[in-house]
Design an enzyme around this catalytic site. Structure first.
Site, mmCIF file in Angstrom:
data_model
loop_
_atom_site.group_PDB
_atom_site.id
_atom_site.type_symbol
_atom_site.label_atom_id
_atom_site.label_comp_id
_atom_site.label_asym_id
_atom_site.label_seq_id
_atom_site.Cartn_x
_atom_site.Cartn_y
_atom_site.Cartn_z
ATOM 1 C CG HIS A 14 16.505 2.911 -12.078
ATOM 2 N ND1 HIS A 14 16.391 1.735 -12.784
ATOM 3 C CD2 HIS A 14 15.370 3.613 -12.325
ATOM 4 C CE1 HIS A 14 15.240 1.730 -13.446
ATOM 5 N NE2 HIS A 14 14.597 2.859 -13.179
ATOM 6 N NE ARG A 16 21.378 3.569 -13.291
ATOM 7 C CZ ARG A 16 20.315 3.520 -14.083
ATOM 8 N NH1 ARG A 16 19.648 2.399 -14.233
ATOM 9 N NH2 ARG A 16 19.904 4.577 -14.738
ATOM 10 C CG ASN A 40 16.947 -1.040 -15.233
ATOM 11 O OD1 ASN A 40 17.040 -0.826 -14.018
ATOM 12 N ND2 ASN A 40 16.816 -0.061 -16.103
ATOM 13 C CG HIS A 174 7.848 5.125 -15.202
ATOM 14 N ND1 HIS A 174 7.260 4.639 -16.341
ATOM 15 C CD2 HIS A 174 8.958 4.368 -15.010
ATOM 16 C CE1 HIS A 174 7.981 3.637 -16.807
ATOM 17 N NE2 HIS A 174 9.015 3.459 -16.013
ATOM 18 C CG ASP A 248 11.970 6.050 -13.488
ATOM 19 O OD1 ASP A 248 12.844 5.184 -13.284
ATOM 20 O OD2 ASP A 248 11.548 6.335 -14.614
ATOM 21 C CG HIS A 252 21.932 7.298 -17.192
ATOM 22 N ND1 HIS A 252 22.171 6.041 -17.706
ATOM 23 C CD2 HIS A 252 20.586 7.384 -17.055
ATOM 24 C CE1 HIS A 252 21.020 5.401 -17.879
ATOM 25 N NE2 HIS A 252 20.042 6.189 -17.485
ATOM 26 C CB ALA A 264 21.797 7.406 -20.842
HETATM 27 C C1 NCD Z 1 15.545 4.177 -16.428
HETATM 28 C C2 NCD Z 1 17.013 3.787 -16.270
HETATM 29 O O1 NCD Z 1 17.881 4.578 -16.675
HETATM 30 O O2 NCD Z 1 17.286 2.718 -15.743
HETATM 31 N N1 NCD Z 1 15.453 5.259 -17.359
HETATM 32 C C3 NCD Z 1 14.452 6.154 -17.504
HETATM 33 O O3 NCD Z 1 14.512 6.975 -18.430
HETATM 34 N N2 NCD Z 1 13.432 6.176 -16.679
HETATM 35 C C4 NCD Z 1 14.768 2.972 -16.833
HETATM 36 C C5 NCD Z 1 13.271 3.150 -16.769
HETATM 37 O O4 NCD Z 1 12.690 3.138 -15.678
HETATM 38 O O5 NCD Z 1 12.659 3.313 -17.826
HETATM 39 ZN ZN ZN Z 2 12.736 3.239 -13.800
#
Ligand code: NCD
Ligand code: ZN
Length: 355
Positions: A14, A16, A40, A174, A248, A252, A264
């Site tokens: 991710h 962002r 996402n 994951h 993954d 945050h 989160a």
């Molecule tokens: C991920 C995220 O924060 O975008 N969070 C997580 O706990 N892994 C989203 C995801 O891959 O589930």
């Molecule tokens: Zn993820």
């Protein structure tokens, strides 16, 4: 010393947007030549045009040498035409399915069994385009226990997906349980793979609960039992082509993590991705699997040529001693950091050369 002849590739990350993208993505690019970038974001990557623009933002942070493998966010409204057009134009390489409410920014996703009838799937099967699954059912008429969500997904959705679309390429993302590890061991192939994070190989729910729930170890799917972790480790140690490193890494700001209610989900591991996987594989006596797991299996699944490189890793202990400033005033707390220096995670490997 460990020498890799191919460059690492993170099959699930991710990045962002905006400040956060600029702050975190360079950690991945320092260790990997490419990564599968999750859609996402806020706003989500819903169309090929969104993906094309997002890719430009990623390139602005990382330069043109890094290969972001873009993905699309599958919603009930996603059209087969968009999916095909983005794939044929090499804008996006896979679609990601999120069960609504299961994780960060998943509200627009496709719920459990509705996925089986999504009109994009037959087209993806014909194109050889992978479907990436957040493999949990969180709501099934009743709310499903977080510890059972992965098994329920396998039983109620994945099995039928595999038979309904016998050639669709699927990645169960994951994975966290012995149940999933056993399923993949039995059914894994060129068309069915899984990714595994470093934190799920390293930690179990005792780590999460020790001393009181630790929001910085809260992620979706949640950390499971030690026996689950052992099963994931055993699966990696088998050194098969269908088990893939995917961090993954999910940053945050600490303000979203350190909340009395509504923490989160996501652990940021990108800063230590290659050292961490190396440490884990060394611990289980599986360093011979590292190159396949981390460098070759991911690109193969996405039909991308792996990248030749020369990476040398050496044993040399270190700790993470700071949080990561984001540039908008917030900070991300990386895995392994702790205010108390004695509680910091001991990383044991460093990258000493990467060309
Ligand atoms: C991920 C995220 O924060 O975008 N969070 C997580 O706990 N892994 C989203 C995801 O891959 O589930
Ligand atoms: Zn993820």
């Amino acid at each position: 010393m460990v020498i890799l002849h191919y460059a690492p590739f993170d099959a699930h990350v991710h990045f962002r947007r905006a400040h956060l993208l600029k702050a975190v993505a360079p950690y991945t690019a320092r260790q990997c030549w490419g990564a599968v970038v999750m859609p996402n974001t806020a706003p989500h990557i819903l169309t090929p045009e969104d993906a094309r623009r997002y890719k430009i933002d990623v390139a602005a942070s990382l330069g043109e040498r890094f290969f972001p493998v873009m993905t699309g966010y599958l919603t009930p409204q996603t059209t087969p035409e968009d999916v095909e057009c983005g794939f044929k134009g090499r804008v996006w390489y896979a679609m990601k399915a999120y069960p609504p409410g299961a994780t960060t920014h998943s509200a627009e996703g496709v719920a459990g069994r509705a996925l089986l009838h999504h009109p994009a799937l037959p087209v993806m099967q014909e194109l050889g385009m992978p479907l990436l699954l957040h493999g949990e059912v969180n709501f099934d008429g009743v709310e499903v226990d977080p510890y059972d969500r992965e098994a329920v997904f396998i039983d109620e959705v994945l099995g039928e997906l595999l038979t309904r679309y016998p050639r669709l390429k699927i990645s169960l993302e994951h994975i966290t349980t012995e149940y999933a590890a056993t399923f993949i061991q039995k059914h894994g192939s060129d068309r069915l793979v899984c990714t595994i994070t470093a934190h799920h190989l390293l930690l179990d729910r005792r780590d999460f609960f020790r001393g009181g729930p630790n929001p910085h170890l809260h992620c979706w799917p949640v950390l499971k039992r030690s026996g689950d972790r052992e099963a994931l480790r055993a699966l990696v140690a088998r050194n098969t082509s269908f088990v893939i490193a995917g961090s993954d890494s999910a940053p945050h700001p600490t303000t979203s993590k350190e909340r009395a209610c509504g923490c989160a989900g996501g652990v940021f591991t990108a800063h230590a991705l290659v050292p961490l996987y190396t440490q884990i594989l060394e611990e289980i006596g599986a360093l011979d699997a590292l190159e396949n797991f981390l460098c070759l299996n991911g690109p193969r699944f996405f039909s991308i040529s792996p990248k030749r490189a020369h990476m040398v890793l050496r044993q040399s202990p270190w700790t993470m001693n700071t949080c990561i400033p984001v540039g908008d005033g917030s900070v991300v707390r990386p895995f392994g950091y702790h205010e108390n220096p004695e509680e910091r995670f001991q990383f044991s490997w460093r990258i000493s050369e990467f060309v």
